[in-house]
Design an enzyme around this catalytic site. Structure first.
Site, short mmCIF file in Angstrom:
data_model
loop_
_atom_site.label_atom_id
_atom_site.label_comp_id
_atom_site.label_asym_id
_atom_site.label_seq_id
_atom_site.Cartn_x
_atom_site.Cartn_y
_atom_site.Cartn_z
N SER A 20 50.80 16.93 82.50
CA SER A 20 50.15 16.07 83.36
C SER A 20 50.30 15.84 84.68
CB SER A 20 49.57 14.80 82.53
OG SER A 20 50.85 13.86 82.46
N LYS A 21 51.78 15.54 84.93
CA LYS A 21 52.35 15.29 86.34
C LYS A 21 52.45 16.68 87.10
CE LYS A 21 52.80 11.06 85.63
NZ LYS A 21 51.93 10.23 86.22
N TYR B 166 53.08 15.13 78.86
CA TYR B 166 53.41 14.54 79.94
C TYR B 166 53.84 15.26 81.33
CZ TYR B 166 55.53 10.76 83.18
OH TYR B 166 55.95 9.92 84.13
N SER C 133 55.73 12.28 89.06
CA SER C 133 56.97 12.23 88.59
C SER C 133 57.81 13.45 88.81
CB SER C 133 56.83 12.08 86.92
OG SER C 133 58.15 12.37 86.13
#
Length: 257
Positions: free
Chosen positions: A163-164, A160, A146
């Site tokens: 994590s990316k 999030y 992302s």
């Protein structure tokens, strides 16, 4: 000169291929000649995606059930894919979830659940399918990351985004480790994409859609099909000397900060 973008004779498995970006990538790989399998947790979603792909481009895809947060399930998937498809040239990791909570109130069990899918799950899939690819001395691994792996945002996205960022570094590190086996590892980094779930959110919040659209130099939000070009490039011989990279089909978002 051969067609370096052709995927004829290649086998691909798209994990998280039963909707959204993963389904679009699976459709694109199949259109350009690959024999494609899609894997996800829910059988009904897989069947629906497979039917939609067949309707769109008249190509059949195989379906496989998997829990991408469970190592035994991933190992079983790898065995089934080899048994039914014979080899695996291309792995696409498009699985992922988002849990939004304030950083000051983030529940750590929820944080762990997100990382189990978005990071650990991707790593386990890379691990198991890379074992197959090393025996072939060939493979293409494409992780769906992302823009948020490189550009932060608020809105409860600490887990999030983190994590990316981990997926990006995993991609680079695996690219180095797997290079001696002629395996390339790259990622695509989408921006906000109008998947069915996101489309409903944006329809209900026109001001949010206007703000997000205005943040992209190309003046529109992404749709899942915008990922096909980058994915086909990374899956094909056109990218044989490209590894450890994150390509951003993001409408110019990362170019401006």
């Amino acid at each position: 000169m051969k067609d370096i973008f052709s995927l004829q004779g290649k086998n691909a498995i798209v994990i998280g291929g039963a909707g959204g970006i993963g389904q679009a990538i699976a459709k694109g790989l199949a259109f350009y000649g690959a024999k494609v399998g899609i894997a996800s947790r829910k059988l009904e979603n897989l069947e629906k995606a497979a039917q939609e792909i067949q309707t769109d481009i008249n190509k059949e895809v195989k379906i496989f059930q998997v829990d991408s947060a469970n190592e035994d399930s991933i190992k079983a998937l790898a065995g089934k894919v080899v048994a039914e498809m014979g080899k695996v040239d291309i792995l696409v990791n498009s699985q992922g979830i988002n849990i939004k909570q304030s950083a000051l109130e983030f529940q750590m069990d929820q944080w762990d659940a997100l990382f189990n899918v978005n990071v650990k799950g991707v790593m386990m899939c890379c691990k198991e399918f890379a074992k197959i690819m090393t025996k072939q001395n060939y493979g293409k691994i494409i992780n769906v990351s992302s823009v948020r792996g490189a550009r932060a945002c608020g809105g409860g996205n600490s887990a999030y985004n983190s994590s990316k960022g981990a997926v990006d570094m995993m991609t680079r590190t695996l690219a180095v480790e797997l290079a001696p086996f002629n395996i390339t590892v790259n990622a695509v980094g989408p921006t906000v994409t109008e998947t069915p779930m996101m489309t409903k959110l944006l329809t209900d919040n026109p001001a949010l859609k206007e703000r997000l659209t205005g943040a992209h130099p190309l003046g529109r939000l992404s749709v899942p099909e915008d990922m096909i070009g980058a994915a086909v490039f990374l899956a094909s011989d056109a990218s044989n000397y490209v590894t450890g990279q994150v390509i951003y089909p993001d409408g110019g978002l990362t170019a401006i900060g």
